[in-house]
Design a protein around this motif. Structure first.
Motif, PDB file in Angstrom:
ATOM      1  N   ASP A  98      40.306  35.554  51.651  1.00  0.00           N
ATOM      2  CA  ASP A  98      40.455  34.234  51.023  1.00  0.00           C
ATOM      3  C   ASP A  98      39.867  34.364  49.616  1.00  0.00           C
ATOM      4  O   ASP A  98      38.658  34.363  49.436  1.00  0.00           O
ATOM      5  N   TRP A  99      40.721  34.473  48.607  1.00  0.00           N
ATOM      6  CA  TRP A  99      40.257  34.747  47.256  1.00  0.00           C
ATOM      7  C   TRP A  99      39.463  33.580  46.672  1.00  0.00           C
ATOM      8  O   TRP A  99      38.557  33.778  45.864  1.00  0.00           O
ATOM      9  N   ASN A 100      39.774  32.356  47.072  1.00  0.00           N
ATOM     10  CA  ASN A 100      38.980  31.218  46.617  1.00  0.00           C
ATOM     11  C   ASN A 100      37.576  31.270  47.213  1.00  0.00           C
ATOM     12  O   ASN A 100      36.584  30.957  46.542  1.00  0.00           O
ATOM     13  N   ALA A 101      37.471  31.666  48.472  1.00  0.00           N
ATOM     14  CA  ALA A 101      36.158  31.810  49.100  1.00  0.00           C
ATOM     15  C   ALA A 101      35.376  32.942  48.442  1.00  0.00           C
ATOM     16  O   ALA A 101      34.147  32.860  48.304  1.00  0.00           O
ATOM     17  N   VAL A 102      36.088  33.992  48.028  1.00  0.00           N
ATOM     18  CA  VAL A 102      35.438  35.090  47.318  1.00  0.00           C
ATOM     19  C   VAL A 102      34.846  34.580  46.008  1.00  0.00           C
ATOM     20  O   VAL A 102      33.729  34.944  45.621  1.00  0.00           O
ATOM     21  N   HIS A 103      35.577  33.725  45.313  1.00  0.00           N
ATOM     22  CA  HIS A 103      35.068  33.135  44.071  1.00  0.00           C
ATOM     23  C   HIS A 103      33.756  32.402  44.320  1.00  0.00           C
ATOM     24  O   HIS A 103      32.760  32.586  43.603  1.00  0.00           O
ATOM     25  N   ILE A 140      42.726  38.909  38.492  1.00  0.00           N
ATOM     26  CA  ILE A 140      43.133  39.331  39.828  1.00  0.00           C
ATOM     27  C   ILE A 140      43.926  38.225  40.506  1.00  0.00           C
ATOM     28  O   ILE A 140      44.969  38.469  41.132  1.00  0.00           O
ATOM     29  N   ASP A 141      43.463  36.988  40.382  1.00  0.00           N
ATOM     30  CA  ASP A 141      44.133  35.855  41.025  1.00  0.00           C
ATOM     31  C   ASP A 141      45.593  35.743  40.596  1.00  0.00           C
ATOM     32  O   ASP A 141      46.464  35.429  41.414  1.00  0.00           O
ATOM     33  N   GLU A 176      36.124  43.337  47.906  1.00  0.00           N
ATOM     34  CA  GLU A 176      36.677  42.455  48.928  1.00  0.00           C
ATOM     35  C   GLU A 176      38.177  42.675  49.113  1.00  0.00           C
ATOM     36  O   GLU A 176      38.736  42.325  50.151  1.00  0.00           O
ATOM     37  N   LEU A 177      38.836  43.274  48.127  1.00  0.00           N
ATOM     38  CA  LEU A 177      40.278  43.521  48.202  1.00  0.00           C
ATOM     39  C   LEU A 177      40.617  44.749  49.043  1.00  0.00           C
ATOM     40  O   LEU A 177      41.781  44.947  49.408  1.00  0.00           O
ATOM     41  N   ARG A 178      39.625  45.604  49.308  1.00  0.00           N
ATOM     42  CA  ARG A 178      39.825  46.809  50.128  1.00  0.00           C
ATOM     43  C   ARG A 178      41.021  47.624  49.637  1.00  0.00           C
ATOM     44  O   ARG A 178      41.919  47.982  50.412  1.00  0.00           O
ATOM     45  N   ASP A 179      40.994  47.937  48.373  1.00  0.00           N
ATOM     46  CA  ASP A 179      42.150  48.560  47.722  1.00  0.00           C
ATOM     47  C   ASP A 179      41.679  49.702  46.833  1.00  0.00           C
ATOM     48  O   ASP A 179      40.927  49.493  45.889  1.00  0.00           O
ATOM     49  N   GLY A 180      42.125  50.921  47.144  1.00  0.00           N
ATOM     50  CA  GLY A 180      41.746  52.083  46.346  1.00  0.00           C
ATOM     51  C   GLY A 180      42.349  52.112  44.962  1.00  0.00           C
ATOM     52  O   GLY A 180      41.940  52.927  44.122  1.00  0.00           O
TER      53      GLY A 180
END
Length: 327
Positions: free
Chosen positions: A48-53, A31-32, A79-83
Motif C-alpha cells: 500500500d504505497w499511501n501507507a508507505v508514505h 515512484i507513485d 518496500e517495493l521488493r524490486d531489484g
C-alpha cells in the motif's frame, strides 16, 4: 541486471526543495507516478504505497543528516521488493537484493572450473567446451555485452557433433535484453510469441498502454535443433530472467535448477533535488500467458547442489542435466 536505461527525467526543483522533507516527497511522488508494479505487488504481498508514505513521512526530520536521510529513503524503496529499484549517492547504493540474498547460491566457482578445465573456448563473453559424454556446455555469466552473429555461428558449429547442450546461466544478473534475444533466437526455426510488454501512459497506477506482443524471430545464422537444458538459480535476473522466458517457448528446452530471481520491469532513471539518482521499474513485461515474471520463473525440475556431490567434486545440477540429455 540492467535491461535498459532510458527516459531520464528530472524533478521540478521549484516544486520540491532540497531539504529532507522535499527530497522525501519528491521520491515518493516519482515512484507513485511512474512505478509499474503497484497493483501486482498489492495483490502479491499487500503493498500500500499511501501507507508507505505515512510510515516513512513520520521518520523525516529537517535536522537529519544526509546519511540518515539516505537510510530512510532507501528503506522506503525497499518496500517495493524490486531489484531494479536503486538510489545512488556519493557513498552508497540503496538496493533490495532479497531476490537472491535469502536463498542458497546453488553454484560453485570451484566446481565450474572442474567442468570447464583450462582449455575451454571463449566467444561473446561466454565460455564453452564439450564434456566427456559428448554434451555441449555453454557458460553464460552475463548479457552485459553484445552477441556477435559470427561468434554464435562458431559456437553452434563447434557443438554440432554433440548430442545435447547445457546452457548455464546461474548467477547471470542480466544486461542487454537484445543479447538475451540474440542467443535465444538460435533455438527456434519459426517466429514465436514469447510475451507481452506495456508502457506507462499517465501518472495513475493503472495508466498503461494496451499489451504489445514480444516476438522472438529465428536467427539468420546457424540454429540448434537438439535437446537443450538451461541451468538457473536465484541470481538469474532481469535480461537473464527474460532469456529463460524466451527459452521456455522454444522446442526441446528444459529448465533445471532453482526458481529465477525475476526482474520483469525495464528500469528508467530520475534524480532528486539533492542530486541522488534513482532507478525504478517503469515498463512491465509478461510471459506468453500474460503472467508477470517480476518474482521469477519456476524451473521444470527443482535441483539443488548437495553437500555430498560438492565433496566429490560434482555439480548436482549439471549432472542432473546430463542425465536428462542422455536419456
Amino acid at each position: 541486471m540492467i535491461m535498459c536505461l532510458a527516459l531520464v527525467s528530472c524533478v521540478d526543483e521549484e516544486e520540491f526543495d532540497n531539504s529532507p522533507r522535499g527530497n522525501f516527497e519528491a521520491l515518493w511522488k516519482i515512484i507513485d507516478e511512474h512505478y509499474c508494479f503497484f497493483d501486482y505487488k498489492a495483490q502479491t504481498y499487500g503493498l500500500d504505497w499511501n501507507a508507505v508514505h505515512a510510515k516513512y513521512s513520520a521518520q523525516i526530520d529537517d535536522r537529519m543528516t544526509e546519511t540518515q536521510l539516505f537510510e530512510v529513503l532507501g528503506n522506503m524503496l525497499g518496500e517495493l521488493r524490486d531489484g531494479h529499484v536503486n538510489m545512488y549517492s556519493r557513498w552508497d547504493v540503496a538496493r533490495n537484493w532479497t531476490w537472491h540474498e535469502e536463498f542458497p547460491a546453488n553454484v560453485s566457482d570451484t566446481l565450474l572450473r572442474r567442468y570447464l578445465g583450462t582449455d575451454y573456448r571463449i566467444a561473446s563473453g561466454m565460455k564453452y567446451r564439450k564434456l566427456d559424454d559428448n554434451m555441449g556446455y555453454l557458460r553464460c555469466e552475463s548479457f552485459a555485452s553484445g552477441m556477435g552473429a559470427g561468434n554464435l555461428d562458431e559456437i553452434m558449429l563447434y557443438f554440432a557433433p554433440c548430442n545435447g547442450l547445457i546452457i548455464d546461466i546461474r548467477d547471470n544478473g542480466g544486461g542487454l535484453l537484445s543479447s538475451a534475444q540474440e542467443l535465444a533466437a538460435r533455438f527456434t526455426d519459426k517466429e514465436l510469441l514469447v510475451g507481452y510488454i506495456q508502457h506507462k501512459t499517465g501518472p495513475g497506477h493503472n495508466d498503461f498502454s494496451d499489451l504489445s506482443e514480444q516476438r522472438l524471430k529465428p536467427a539468420r545464422g546457424i540454429r540448434w535443433h537438439k535437446p537443450v537444458v538451461v541451468l538457473t538459480n536465484r541470481s538469474v535476473y532481469s535480461a537473464a530472467n527474460e532469456f529463460v522466458k524466451f527459452m521456455r517457448c522454444c522446442p526441446n528446452v528444459t529448465v533445471v535448477g532453482d526458481h529465477t530471481g525475476g526482474g520483469a520491469g525495464m528500469p528508467y532513471s530520475s534524480e532528486l533535488p539533492i542530486g541522488w539518482s534513482i532507478r525504478f521499474s517503469a515498463t512491465p513485461m509478461y510471459d506468453k500467458d500474460k503472467n508477470s515474471t517480476e518474482f521469477g520463473i519456476a524451473p521444470d525440475h527443482y535441483v539443488s547442489l548437495t553437500d555430498d556431490d560438492v565433496r566429490r567434486g560434482k555439480d548436482t545440477i549439471i549432472e542432473y542435466a546430463r542425465r536428462i540429455l542422455n536419456d
